[in-house]
Write an enzyme that holds these catalytic residues in place. Structure first.
Site, PDB file in Angstrom:
ATOM      1  CE1 TYR A 144       5.524 -32.283  10.623  1.00 36.20           C
ATOM      2  CE2 TYR A 144       3.536 -30.249  10.105  1.00 36.20           C
ATOM      3  CZ  TYR A 144       3.893 -31.526  10.617  1.00 36.20           C
ATOM      4  OH  TYR A 144       2.774 -32.198  10.887  1.00 36.20           O
ATOM      5  CG  ASP A 239       4.470 -27.649   1.723  1.00 38.65           C
ATOM      6  OD1 ASP A 239       3.275 -27.117   2.282  1.00 38.65           O
ATOM      7  OD2 ASP A 239       4.841 -28.573   2.584  1.00 38.65           O
ATOM      8  CE  LYS A 267      -0.513 -24.708   8.316  1.00 36.45           C
ATOM      9  NZ  LYS A 267       0.573 -25.771   8.535  1.00 36.45           N
TER      10      LYS A 267
HETATM   11  C1  LIG Z   1       0.680 -26.848   8.316  1.00 30.64           C
HETATM   12  C2  LIG Z   1       2.065 -27.366   7.236  1.00 30.64           C
HETATM   13  C3  LIG Z   1       1.663 -28.519   6.843  1.00 30.64           C
HETATM   14  C4  LIG Z   1       1.075 -30.081   6.777  1.00 30.64           C
HETATM   15  O1  LIG Z   1      -0.415 -29.173   7.142  1.00 30.64           O
HETATM   16  P1  LIG Z   1      -1.731 -30.177   7.788  1.00 30.64           P
HETATM   17  O2  LIG Z   1      -2.794 -29.411   7.314  1.00 30.64           O
HETATM   18  O3  LIG Z   1      -1.854 -29.601   9.250  1.00 30.64           O
HETATM   19  O4  LIG Z   1      -2.054 -31.093   7.744  1.00 30.64           O
HETATM   20  C5  LIG Z   1       1.993 -28.716   5.736  1.00 30.64           C
HETATM   21  N1  LIG Z   1       3.332 -28.496   4.787  1.00 30.64           N
HETATM   22  C6  LIG Z   1       3.153 -27.029   6.058  1.00 30.64           C
HETATM   23  C7  LIG Z   1       4.823 -26.430   5.152  1.00 30.64           C
HETATM   24  C8  LIG Z   1       2.694 -26.563   6.840  1.00 30.64           C
HETATM   25  O5  LIG Z   1       2.734 -25.309   7.026  1.00 30.64           O
END
Ligand SMILES: *Cc1c(COP(=O)(O)O)cnc(C)c1O
Length: 429
Positions: A144, A239, A267
């Protein structure tokens, strides 16, 4: 357990928001039942509107690694609050947070602050396409990367929780520019490069997947991604929105000691306020406006309150903090395995520092196909049993659980006692 005020608030929310929520997984759609509406939080605990208290294993989906409302985070935010909420000009907290991040992730030579992980990935992909002059994105099934168009292909988290195929509304010819490959499958990624090496702008990967549950990549797999991208002139994007400063001082890139071309964060670096960031090699970051032609901007980017919350959170994350979090993670994980064994329930527990998943499977899942083979019905029963006992897990079999520095022997003990009861309902002896 009283639920009246929560139920009323949700009833009202349903009139206001699609599904009654502002982010899909909150809606309890896959586990069934009514979402709980929270009122306050402190340390490892959440308190709902009816006064019920829960041990929290979501931590706002990652950011609250210091525990909720940590006094030093609150203090730093309050100090900034008195000076101003947002200026729309450069301000010092941006420099401070950037320096803190770069001291922990030395492969980031230059960084751009944004407002969410989604935004950061979207911009990093734009940069990769511009820098390589290519358009194809390679990602992995169950990975994701936020909800921008290019990465909503075989995506994890809420997308898979709701069982949605690729999202409607993404133009077909844009979706055709993204391919998704099996995670941890070296043969599959080799084939993709074999066939399309001249088109690939970047490979974007969660180095430790957290959005199909917690599935670490094998060391060999990540090294292969590094060598294939280098060999074929594509960029490697890590990511680390979830793993960044959760799994250790230097994130996943520090653990595996692999240098990505670009790193995406979010985050934890916002400490619970909305933040994202992307950064990497100077020659790439120079392409970003106003140094270069790749446009990227944000009204609230680098917001001083968010920078302050992030900085205060990072300052709490020392080697000692991580070893405490790792210790709790290991105790919990082996505890879950033990109580499950005692009750003859088949589980596989995956873990890294501060993050774990309980899968109802025979063997440890390595990719999203394995995860989808887990017993969702069992997970849902487990989830509700734990919730009733005041233990709050993410309402989906595809989400990881998170541990903060505020979790301790006491919360671990209570959680394992609750798990023992939950498993005994599976196989009453
Ligand atoms: C949470 C998350 C996202 C998206 O971040 P948002 O602040 O919710 O847009 C992207 N990549 C990873 C791996 C995530 O855990």
């Amino acid at each position: 357990m009283k639920k009246k005020l929560s139920a009323e608030a949700m009833q009202e929310a349903r009139e206001l928001f699609p599904g009654g929520v502002n982010s899909p997984v909150r809606a309890f759609q896959s586990v069934g039942g009514e979402p709980v509406v929270m009122d306050s939080a402190s340390g490892p605990f959440l308190k709902d509107l009816d006064g019920n208290i829960y041990i929290d294993y979501i931590g706002s989906w990652g950011p609250m690694i210091a525990g909720h409302n940590h006094p030093s985070v609150v203090k730093k935010v309050e100090q900034q609050l008195k000076k101003g909420i947002s200026f729309g000009t450069p301000a010092r907290p941006e420099n401070q947070l950037a320096k803190e991040i770069m001291s922990r992730m030395p492969y980031i030579e230059k960084i751009r602050m944004v407002n969410s992980g989604t935004e950061a990935i979207m911009s990093a992909i734009r940069l990769a396409r511009a820098a390589t002059g290519r358009e194809l994105i390679v990602k992995f099934d169950g990975g994701y990367h936020g909800h921008s168009d290019s990465v909503l292909v075989e995506a994890g988290s809420g997308v898979s929780t709701l069982g949605l195929p690729d999202s409607p509304g993404v133009p077909r010819n844009l979706a055709a520019k993204s391919i998704s490959v099996t995670y941890n499958d070296s043969e599959a990624i080799r084939e993709v490069f074999e066939e399309r090496r001249q088109e690939i702008a970047c490979v974007v990967v969660e180095p430790i997947a957290g959005n199909m549950g917690c599935i670490p990549a094998s060391n060999d797999f990540l090294r292969l991604l590094r060598s294939l991208t280098t060999k074929h002139g594509a960029l490697l994007i890590f990511d680390e929105v979830m793993t960044g400063f959760r799994v250790g001082m230097g994130g996943a890139q520090g653990l595996y000691n692999i240098e990505p071309d670009l790193t995406v964060l979010g985050k934890i670096i916002g400490g619970g306020l909305p933040v994202g960031a992307f950064g990497g090699k100077t020659h790439l970051m120079r392409e970003i406006a106003p140094d270069g032609p790749v446009y990227q901007a944000g009204t609230l980017s680098g917001n001083p309150l968010a920078m302050s919350a992030g900085l205060a959170t990072l300052e709490l994350l020392t080697e000692e903090t991580y070893s405490g979090i790792w210790e709790q993670t290991q105790t919990l994980a082996s505890g879950f395995e033990e109580v499950a064994r005692n009750r003859s329930v088949e589980v596989s527990v995956t873990k890294v520092c501060g993050m774990f998943s309980i899968f109802f499977t025979k063997s440890t899942p390595k990719n999203f196909r394995d995860v989808k083979g887990s017993d969702i019905g069992k997970f849902n029963r487990f989830f509700h049993s734990m919730l009733k006992q005041g233990i709050y897990f993410g309402p989906s079999a595809y989400e990881a659980a998170f541990i903060s520095a505020a979790h301790n022997e006491e919360t671990t003990k209570k959680t394992l006692e609750a798990a023992e009861r939950a498993f005994s309902e599976f196989n009453p002896s």
